[in-house]
Scaffold this active site. Sequence first.
Site, mmCIF file in Angstrom:
data_model
loop_
_atom_site.group_PDB
_atom_site.id
_atom_site.type_symbol
_atom_site.label_atom_id
_atom_site.label_comp_id
_atom_site.label_asym_id
_atom_site.label_seq_id
_atom_site.Cartn_x
_atom_site.Cartn_y
_atom_site.Cartn_z
ATOM 1 N N CYS A 170 1.185 -1.384 0.034
ATOM 2 C CA CYS A 170 0.273 0.328 0.026
ATOM 3 C C CYS A 170 0.379 1.386 -0.074
ATOM 4 O O CYS A 170 0.225 2.312 -0.609
ATOM 5 C CB CYS A 170 -1.155 0.082 1.482
ATOM 6 S SG CYS A 170 -2.636 -1.493 0.770
ATOM 7 N N HIS A 310 -2.695 8.123 6.076
ATOM 8 C CA HIS A 310 -2.731 6.828 5.579
ATOM 9 C C HIS A 310 -4.064 6.826 5.671
ATOM 10 O O HIS A 310 -4.789 6.102 5.023
ATOM 11 C CB HIS A 310 -1.845 5.882 5.946
ATOM 12 C CG HIS A 310 -2.546 4.824 5.127
ATOM 13 N ND1 HIS A 310 -2.086 4.784 3.769
ATOM 14 C CD2 HIS A 310 -2.550 3.446 6.108
ATOM 15 C CE1 HIS A 310 -2.378 3.307 4.041
ATOM 16 N NE2 HIS A 310 -2.855 2.395 5.092
ATOM 17 N N HIS A 347 -9.269 3.214 0.164
ATOM 18 C CA HIS A 347 -8.525 2.478 -0.546
ATOM 19 C C HIS A 347 -7.326 1.721 -1.772
ATOM 20 O O HIS A 347 -8.628 0.142 -1.180
ATOM 21 C CB HIS A 347 -8.069 1.568 1.290
ATOM 22 C CG HIS A 347 -6.640 1.018 1.370
ATOM 23 N ND1 HIS A 347 -6.041 2.004 0.197
ATOM 24 C CD2 HIS A 347 -6.217 0.713 2.894
ATOM 25 C CE1 HIS A 347 -4.905 1.100 0.565
ATOM 26 N NE2 HIS A 347 -4.851 0.331 1.931
#
Length: 423
Positions: A170, A310, A347
Amino acid sequence: MTRRRVAVTGIGVVAPGGIGTPQFWRLLSEGRTATRRISLFDPSGLRSQIAAECDFEPSDHGLGLATAQRCDRYVQFALVAASEAVRDANLDMNREDPWRAGATLGTAVGGTTRLEHDYVLVSERGSRWDVDDRRSEPHLERAFTPATLSSAVAEEFGVRGPVQTVSTGCTSGLDAVGYAYHAVAEGRVDVCLAGAADSPISPITMACFDAIKATSPNNDDPAHASRPFDADRNGFVMGEGAAVLVLEDLEHARARGADVYCEVSGYATFGNAYHMTGLTKEGLEMARAIDTALDMAELDGSAIDYVNAHGSGTQQNDRHETAAVKRSLGEHAYATPMSSIKSMVGHSLGAIGSIELAACVLAMAHQVVPPTANYTTPDPECDLDYVPREARERTLRHVLSVGSGFGGFQSAVVLSGSEGGLR
């Protein structure tokens, strides 16, 4: 060695709720969410049946049938984002030295969607091991391998310098931009197309995250499912998309009369050597990435005007990240707005780091901080200013974007306003 200054001169975005930077920024500035029930396949058997999908038809964006057949969905996203970025930068790649141009793109899961689709074909829906290779599509190898992401973009724009695909979970999007930053700063290239793409909304990928209960099960209220930093958060919402930035040597950009959004002034990445999915509560590794990126930018933590978090919406990530930012910024952390656009666009795994950097560049251009949608109930362990529900005007000179990835990856990028003001 003298480090060259690195300018951002173009942005391209394919994101849920907003294909193209104007639509993308409108979604963020209005605090709207793009989450809905999955339509790309029937999700009835899944715990989490919601996602933030891109309303994307290849032919609407100049991609012909041959390209659509040859490239998986995530590569199609990248080609569209890269084309927008090059146009936005007013960059004529035919006038550039191809050996002095690079392409660095990131992805977490690559062509999983196409590979899964072809496995169903060749195995008769998984009913046989002696697969029938005659059923496989001729472009399968090119479609699913992650290397295709960067090579397809390089081929489209005639790039013959360093071409690489980055896969660090990620943080892939942040790391791809970070590696491109170093290539330009160290004089290896004059211009680099940098970003990431992923299309992970497929049965197998969704099932993987279901198995570890990382995704939100709020199927009855998709729009409010992603709740970063909120006390009632219960996992992230899967997304998809791509973003590409044009990075240039600042002097090269000035010589061709390019408009400059901002500069990439610092980057760092570290691993935690701790756990595949677990995070240390103290946030030491993320704090080290932040501190090192700030050092590279020659800035103190008190110079940061906004932190793009994040902010995945899992219990452990949001606590870990809050601790890391407080460790690096000290008391200034409490006076610094920090928000998560994952609350609006989901996400998208490897792509999200570059999508978030695009959001940061646009935030600096508009001098507006995007909000954290759906934040209503404070968590005592997450006690910073998360910009709840509404965008906020603010002077933005230096912006920090951070990322955390399964496998222990922790990365940070610093953006700074260029001399002479922002675009």
